[in-house]
Each structure stands twice: as C-alpha cells, then as structure tokens.
Design an enzyme around this catalytic site. Structure first.
Site, PDB file in Angstrom:
ATOM      1  N   ASP A  21       0.841  -1.207   0.000  1.00  0.00           N
ATOM      2  CA  ASP A  21       0.000   0.000   0.000  1.00  0.00           C
ATOM      3  C   ASP A  21       0.880   1.263   0.000  1.00  0.00           C
ATOM      4  OD1 ASP A  21       0.872  -0.098   2.607  1.00  0.00           O
ATOM      5  OD2 ASP A  21      -1.115   0.072   3.522  1.00  0.00           O
ATOM      6  N   ASP A  73      -1.275  -6.309  -0.228  1.00  0.00           N
ATOM      7  CA  ASP A  73      -1.360  -5.615   1.062  1.00  0.00           C
ATOM      8  C   ASP A  73      -2.806  -5.235   1.366  1.00  0.00           C
ATOM      9  OD1 ASP A  73       0.141  -4.751   3.186  1.00  0.00           O
ATOM     10  OD2 ASP A  73       1.082  -3.072   2.136  1.00  0.00           O
ATOM     11  N   GLU A 118      -1.038  -5.379   8.951  1.00  0.00           N
ATOM     12  CA  GLU A 118      -0.124  -4.739   9.903  1.00  0.00           C
ATOM     13  C   GLU A 118      -0.598  -4.884  11.352  1.00  0.00           C
ATOM     14  OE1 GLU A 118       0.575  -0.647   8.899  1.00  0.00           O
ATOM     15  OE2 GLU A 118       1.288  -1.123   6.884  1.00  0.00           O
ATOM     16  N   GLU A 173       9.842  -3.902  10.271  1.00  0.00           N
ATOM     17  CA  GLU A 173      10.251  -2.610   9.700  1.00  0.00           C
ATOM     18  C   GLU A 173      10.789  -1.689  10.799  1.00  0.00           C
ATOM     19  OE1 GLU A 173       7.372  -0.874   7.079  1.00  0.00           O
ATOM     20  OE2 GLU A 173       8.567   0.950   6.791  1.00  0.00           O
TER      21      GLU A 173
HETATM   22  O1  KIV Z   1       3.472  -1.113   1.654  1.00  0.00           O
HETATM   23  C1  KIV Z   1       4.658  -1.480   1.578  1.00  0.00           C
HETATM   24  O2  KIV Z   1       5.349  -1.280   0.585  1.00  0.00           O
HETATM   25  C2  KIV Z   1       5.220  -2.154   2.732  1.00  0.00           C
HETATM   26  C3  KIV Z   1       6.711  -2.291   2.771  1.00  0.00           C
HETATM   27  C4  KIV Z   1       7.326  -1.037   3.266  1.00  0.00           C
HETATM   28  C5  KIV Z   1       7.143  -3.469   3.567  1.00  0.00           C
HETATM   29  O3  KIV Z   1       4.523  -2.529   3.615  1.00  0.00           O
END
Ligand code: KIV
Length: 296
Positions: A71, A114, A145, A212
C-alpha cells in the site's frame, strides 16, 4: 501512395509492451514450501514492491522471489502523504496489474497483496472478505499490519486457506498513532512486546513477518525464535530471513533524502533489471544491508 511514404512495419513492441511469448521460466514457481527450503539452507529471501505489470515482470526476471503489492503505492503512485488513504479497490486494481504482467511472461514470483487501512480492522469476517478480494485479483498471500489483536484475524484467514504475512515494528498505517516514522522496539518493554507479538503471529499461522525499522539485534532474536514464520526486514538489519525494499527507493527515484535503510541500487547500473539483480545479489551474499550503515 508510394512504398517510400508508407510507414515500415514496427519491429519492436510499443509502449514497453511485455512479450506474450517469453522464454521458459528459469526457476520453478515460488511457493511457501520453496521459501521454507530457502530458509532451511540459509539462502536469503528477496522481496521488492511492484505496482504494475512491467516492473513486476522485470523484478521477476531479475530473480526477485517475492513481489509485494504494497500500500506504499499510495505514496509512490498516488502522491498521498501516507498509506492511510489507500482503498481496497485500488489495491485490487494494482494486484491484478502485477499478476497480469507476471502471467504474460510466465513469471514465477510469489505475489503478496497488502490489505489497506480499514479493510481488516472491523472484524475477522471483514478481513476475510477483503483478503478474498485480493486473492481473486491473483495474490498468493495477503499482508496485514500490527500485533496483538491481529493474531485472531491471522488465524481466521489461515484456517480458511489464505496465507498471511504479518508486519510489526514501524507499521505505516498507524504512523499517526506512532508519532512518525520512528524506530520501534527500543527499550526492554517494547522489545519484549514485539517478541511476544511475533510468537503469537507465528502461532496463529503467519508464514512471513515483515519487520520494519526494528533494531538489528532485536530482529535477529525474533528471527531466531521463529521457525515456521520467515522474517523479512526493512531497516531491521542483516539477520532476518529475507529483505524487502520499496522499489522506488532502491531505484533512487526519490527527490528527498532516502531513509537510512535504503541503498540506491541504480548507482553504476545500466538498467532497472540490472539494478534489481544487483539488489538480489547483495541480499543473497550478505552485503546488503550493512548493519553499520542501514540499521539501528
Ligand atoms: O506497503 C509497503 O510497501 C510495505 C513495505 C514497506 C514493507 O509494507
């Protein structure tokens, strides 16, 4: 009209069209068992974000094993100031584009979609509906997340046949609650909480865990305690099972200052594919990330 005024037939493919007949794949399709085997033999897993057909196909051709339709596209493609505004509809659109590009060249990468902010927070059922949307778009796995409350959601999805990648540490969807893009897991209580949440997510069935902006030593300890859930670091040091970067960052397409954990792999390379191949090589041979330069 004479033949000299007629235009010659084009020999190349217009607008960067991907070839529809490509060479046979150089590797078997990436799958969870294959990723697990890599971990067992100590081979680092490489992941990059991609948001469209062409970059996804190029990343695959460069040897990247996992493509994250992150995302982060809200920031790098849509110009948003955070990932909070990204919708499920947008994520499905980009997931489909990536998957179409990969299919067109018979590519083999593992695709992670995501789940955006607000698409899994209400209930496990909402999470299932959102995950199904991305899986129908062609994702092999979904990412969400956070720790604690998410473990129950992860279990619910995994029990229903949806592979899940979790994400701890700096979780961009909650950047406002975290007070900015800061290193997480500093201090004993915070480190202990991250370790506990990582174990809970593994226990719930998460097969991967993005870490992260977590101190290198802590992410090493988390990686060592997780046997069936493979850690993928971004700003988390060199000792995770794999690494991920946002494609635009590693290609140096950033007018501002790159975060500390980024290396510009375009430096000295003739093409995007070469830059991505250099990233794969550096992760595999352990020269990226360098804990002195890219970690805390
Ligand atoms: O959205 C994304 O690109 C991510 C990465 C930073 C791991 O979650």
């Amino acid at each position: 009209m004479t033949s000299s005024t007629t235009s010659a037939p084009t020999t190349g493919t217009p607008y960067g069209t991907l070839p529809s007949a490509s060479p046979l794949p150089q590797r078997k399709p990436v799958s969870l068992p294959r990723l697990h085997e890599m971990r067992e033999r100590g081979e680092k897993i490489t992941m990059l974000t991609a948001y469209d057909a062409t970059f996804a196909a190029v990343a695959d051709a460069a040897g990247v094993e996992c493509i994250l339709v992150g995302d982060s596209l809200g920031m790098v493609c849509q110009g948003l100031s955070s990932t909070v505004g990204v919708t499920l509809e947008t994520m499905r659109y980009h997931t489909e584009s990536v998957v179409r590009g990969l299919q067109r060249v018979q590519a083999t990468a593992w695709v992670i979609g995501d789940l955006p902010f607000g698409s899994y927070h209400e209930s496990k059922e909402q999470a299932l509906r959102s995950a199904a949307e991305l899986m129908r778009g062609g994702a092999h796995m979904v990412k969400l997340e956070g720790g604690g409350w998410t473990a129950e959601t992860v279990r619910f999805l995994v029990e229903r046949g949806i592979p899940v990648c979790a994400h701890l540490g700096l979780t961009p969807q909650t950047v406002h609650a975290l007070g900015g893009y800061r290193v997480q897991g500093r201090g004993d209580a915070s480190a202990l909480q991250l370790k506990r949440q990582a174990l809970e997510l593994q226990d719930a069935g998460a097969a991967m865990l993005v870490l992260e902006m977590v101190p290198a030593l802590l992410s090493k300890e988390i990686t060592e305690q997780l046997k069936t859930c493979h850690t993928i670091g971004i700003g988390a040091g060199k000792d995770t099972a794999g690494q991920v970067l946002v494609m635009h960052d590693m290609l140096g397409i950033n007018l501002g200052k790159n975060p500390k954990f980024v290396r510009n792999f375009m430096d000295g390379q003739a093409s995007v594919r070469d830059a991505m191949a250099a990233y794969v090589a550096a992760v595999k041979n352990g020269s990226f990330p360098d804990n002195e330069l890219h970690a805390w």
